[in-house]
Design an enzyme around this catalytic site. Structure first.
Site, short mmCIF file in Angstrom:
data_model
loop_
_atom_site.label_atom_id
_atom_site.label_comp_id
_atom_site.label_asym_id
_atom_site.label_seq_id
_atom_site.Cartn_x
_atom_site.Cartn_y
_atom_site.Cartn_z
CE LYS A 186 -3.65 -2.41 -0.06
NZ LYS A 186 -4.81 -2.88 0.65
C1 LIG Z 1 -5.70 -3.92 0.82
C2 LIG Z 1 -7.18 -3.86 0.74
C3 LIG Z 1 -7.99 -4.14 1.84
C4 LIG Z 1 -7.48 -4.52 3.20
O1 LIG Z 1 -6.54 -5.46 3.21
P1 LIG Z 1 -5.79 -5.97 4.55
O2 LIG Z 1 -4.82 -6.93 3.99
O3 LIG Z 1 -6.82 -6.58 5.42
O4 LIG Z 1 -5.15 -4.78 5.20
C5 LIG Z 1 -9.36 -3.99 1.71
N1 LIG Z 1 -9.91 -3.59 0.56
C6 LIG Z 1 -9.17 -3.30 -0.52
C7 LIG Z 1 -9.86 -2.82 -1.76
C8 LIG Z 1 -7.78 -3.45 -0.48
O5 LIG Z 1 -7.04 -3.18 -1.57
#
Ligand SMILES: *Cc1c(COP(=O)(O)O)cnc(C)c1O
Length: 374
Positions: A186
């Site tokens: 991210k």
């Molecule tokens: C990364 C992401 C999440 C959350 O992911 P985690 O691995 O639980 O932190 C949720 N929704 C979207 C669209 C994502 O790209």
């Protein structure tokens, strides 16, 4: 994320920016001996909320945990329907299911790839208790249009840190519970982690309590006035998050620079569709660089051929309603959401991270041209 590829310099899909600031922040927490529930949690929350211009932020153990608690705070429960997009990471659809609610999908907008407000409106029934738009690939979902539908909204902003709506509000800063994720690919990472932002003090109090076993702030350790979870984010992770927040502008600028270079390098490849340009004042917070291959090209073969040329890529994202669990549990089938299915069948994520160099981008572009031109 840093896949150890062949001895050649394979270009990875993603790579976090981590340096001395992060090492120092972690060492400081390690040496303090207080690894959880320490001072960095509040500091990270406050700095994050200030950055977005929103009153409250709650640090949680993942984006998924944040979605779960945000939906609970919005009152979503057994038998409810939550209207959402089938073109997302699976967590946004799974979260309502945690509360035995039903994710009701509606098709996406072909330009932005976000939930189409008209399709969402058509999917609303008497049982709909919330809308769950996702700012997919960091492009702002049309929140003003969803707000006009008059239903509670929970925003999945996990891919959209740094994005801005046309009216100047930060994505995640409009006051609805909005959820960010800090997995290693991210815009900002704490390894694993997430944040729920909100303008509502009651939502802040409920999320804070439910992430910590249902404990009220004024209660002793061993008393609990509601059901809760362990969705806390450690002090180590929050210290890492603070260091990352300090360099967020640079990292976002690095991604935007890489995106601009990709646009130039990939221009003119017949049938190849690039991420949509910003429009109407909406500004993308760059997360991934996903292209849609020309119709009729073989995606798996393309990905294999890129790999042979030292370029990682992957299909991204698959349509959620066509995943086995969703077919079997909710009876979904191909053909229900044609725009989503067309995009999902052709989408490929290319290597994308702040420190991606101009020569790496040129290599990716050359490889893709070669492979598609065969
Ligand atoms: C990364 C992401 C999440 C959350 O992911 P985690 O691995 O639980 O932190 C949720 N929704 C979207 C669209 C994502 O790209």
């Amino acid at each position: 994320m840093n896949a150890v590829g062949p001895a050649t310099d394979e270009i990875p899909l993603a790579r976090p920016v981590l340096g001395e600031a992060e090492e120092g922040a972690l060492l400081e927490v390690l040496r303090s001996g207080q690894l959880s529930l320490g001072p960095h949690v509040l500091a990270f929350e406050q700095a994050f909320a200030a950055r977005l211009g929103v009153s409250h932020a709650c640090a949680v153990s993942s984006g998924t945990a944040g979605l779960h608690l945000a939906l609970r705070a919005a009152g979503v429960c057994d038998g409810d329907e939550v209207v959402t997009t089938p073109f997302s990471f699976v967590a946004s659809a799974n979260a309502p299911v945690f509360e035995r609610a039903r994710p009701v999908f509606a098709d996406i907008d072909a330009r932005t790839l976000n939930l189409d407000p008209d399709a969402a409106a058509a999917a609303v029934t008497a049982r709909t208790t919330a809308l769950l738009p996702v700012h997919v690939f960091g492009y702002p979902a049309d929140l003003p249009a969803f707000e006009r539908l008059g239903l509670p909204i929970v925003e999945d902003a996990c891919e959209a840190l740094g994005a801005i709506h046309g009216d100047g509000t930060a994505v995640g800063g409009r006051g609805h519970p909005a959820v960010f994720g800090f997995y290693a690919n991210k815009q900002l990472t704490t390894g694993e982690g997430g944040m729920v932002t909100t303008a509502d003090a009651a939502v802040k109090a409920q999320v804070d309590s439910e992430r910590n076993q249902g404990r009220a702030p004024d209660m002793g350790w061993l008393d609990h006035d509601r059901l809760g979870f362990n969705y806390r984010l450690s002090d180590l992770a929050c210290a890492l998050g603070l260091a990352q927040l300090d360099r967020l502008d640079d990292m976002l600028a690095g991604r935007a620079r890489a995106a601009a270079l990709y646009r130039e390098a990939l221009a003119g490849i017949e049938g190849l569709e690039l991420p949509c340009e910003d429009s109407g004042g909406d500004r993308r917070g760059w997360f991934v660089f996903v292209v849609q291959l020309p119709r009729g090209s073989d995606r798996d073969a393309t990905i294999r051929a890129l790999r042979e040329r030292g370029v990682q890529s992957k299909p991204y994202l698959p349509a959620i309603h066509l995943m086995t669990y969703y077919r079997e549990t909710f009876g979904h089938r191909a053909g229900e959401f044609p725009v989503c299915e067309d995009v999902a069948a052709r989408s490929v994520a290319l290597p994308f991270f702040p420190q991606l160099s101009e020569s790496q981008i040129a290599r990716v572009a050359m490889a893709l041209r070669e492979v598609l031109g065969r």
